[in-house]
Design an enzyme around this catalytic site. Structure first.
Site, short mmCIF file in Angstrom:
data_model
loop_
_atom_site.label_atom_id
_atom_site.label_comp_id
_atom_site.label_asym_id
_atom_site.label_seq_id
_atom_site.Cartn_x
_atom_site.Cartn_y
_atom_site.Cartn_z
N ALA A 1 0.82 -1.21 0.00
CA ALA A 1 0.00 0.00 0.00
C ALA A 1 0.86 1.26 0.00
O ALA A 1 2.09 1.22 0.08
CB ALA A 1 -0.94 -0.02 1.21
N HIS A 2 0.18 2.41 -0.05
CA HIS A 2 0.89 3.69 -0.18
C HIS A 2 1.75 3.99 1.04
O HIS A 2 1.40 3.70 2.17
CB HIS A 2 -0.08 4.84 -0.47
N ASN A 3 2.92 4.54 0.73
CA ASN A 3 3.89 4.99 1.73
C ASN A 3 4.51 3.88 2.56
O ASN A 3 5.15 4.13 3.58
CB ASN A 3 3.27 6.04 2.66
#
Length: 357
Positions: free
Chosen positions: A243-245
């Site tokens: 997922a993001h980051n």
């Protein structure tokens, strides 16, 4: 079985190349690799799992890579190694067919005039290279692959086919992205206004270090503000969600179907088993092993092996245990109350009587 097309190598040559010792005829000729059961004449196998030791006596392989402790039980010549599986990987690499990928751009590819493509790169059929993208030396872009605007692909990398690389994604050198990989799609960012969900713009991108390999149909989301990061030497299996980051430390390996929620930080040299889940905003230390199907719901600050969940059982037993599990909290409360009553009772007795109890 895998064989070199007509080529061969002796055990002596393999031993010299990889710094190993031969037991038996060192002029044994090897033309490929094979499994230990049944084995193939002219090929070399290996023993790295004790479950397969029973096949040593009857293997038809011409040689076997083994540890020192198994050499005496091997009826064929051996390469003795402290790490037989690693040695097998090195030997097997000699037998991988050399593919010819001529440089140049396929007539069906769409390369924007503003893109920069090194003359030594190979751009396959129906690939799309958008404006501002930079394709380095000896890069192979497979059929149907999309490299979006301002993305960078480092020297010697291979995007096998049907790969998507989003805007401003930076891919290091000697990276392999297998078919269906998506790097730089939007992260799952939503805000609720009391009635409906509002999309949060995903303004970051993805950084992938050198010597990373990403398996088929794995997705790596772009960051919401900062970038999602995979450091050098990370190896991801098929069908993983990053997922993001998320930040994954160098030389970490992750097996198939793992899900990693947003902003999780995973340390260096970790090993994560298949189907595991890692919650968002958690931190996992360096050198952590998480066994298959585990659910990580809190940060792991120290190196070690971690597990969660139960093993499979026959349905009747599982149902009984599940019923007992639902009773654990009231049972625990009753036990605590009982312990307190016993402690209060003992406290009221004089020391002599307490000692007798």
């Amino acid at each position: 079985m895998s064989q070199i097309g007509g080529a061969s190598v002796t055990l002596r040559e393999l031993a010299n190349r990889f710094g190993l010792r031969v037991a038996g005829a060192d002029d044994t000729v090897i033309r490929g690799v094979c499994t230990i059961d049944p084995g193939v004449p002219g090929c070399i196998s290996f023993l790295a799992n004790s479950q397969y030791r029973k096949f040593l006596a009857q293997t038809q392989a011409s040689a076997v890579i083994v540890s020192e402790q198994d050499a005496a039980d091997t009826p064929v010549p051996t390469l003795i190694s402290d790490a037989p599986y690693l040695t097998y990987a090195q030997v097997a690499g000699l037998f991988v067919p050399k593919e010819n990928h001529p440089s140049g751009v396929s007539s069906s590819a769409d390369v924007d005039p503003v893109a920069i493509v090194d003359p030594s790169a190979s751009i396959g059929p129906c690939a799309v290279i958008e404006a501002g993208a930079r394709i380095g030396p000896n890069v192979r872009i497979g059929p149907g692959t999309v490299v979006c605007r301002d993305a960078q692909i480092g020297a010697g990398s291979w995007l096998v086919g049907q790969v998507y690389v989003g805007p401003r994604v930076c891919v290091g050198e000697r990276v392999i992205l297998h078919p269906g990989v998506v790097v730089g799609a939007d992260g799952f960012g939503l805000a609720h206004d009391g009635e409906k969900w509002i999309k949060v713009p995903q303004l970051g991108s993805v950084e992938i270090g050198d010597d990373v390999e990403v398996g088929a149909n794995t997705t790596i989301d772009r960051g919401a503000l900062d970038n999602t990061v995979l450091e050098r030497g990370v190896k991801l299996d098929n069908q993983i969600q990053v997922a993001h980051n998320v930040h994954i430390g160098a030389h970490t390996v992750i097996a198939g179907c793992v899900g990693i929620a947003g902003s999780a930080v995973i340390g260096k040299r970790c090993m994560i088993g298949g189907g595991a889940g890692i919650g968002g905003h958690l931190q996992v230390a360096d050198d952590v092993t998480i066994t298959a199907m585990s659910m990580v719901t809190h940060s792991i600050p120290k190196a070690g092996v971690y597990s969660s969940g139960g093993t499979v059982d026959d349905n009747r037993t599982w149902q009984k245990n599940a019923a007992r599990f639902r009773q654990l909290d009231p049972l625990a409360r009753r036990l605590i109350a009982l312990e307190k009553r016993v402690a209060d009772y003992l406290e009221q007795k004089d020391p002599e009587e307490r000692g007798q109890d």
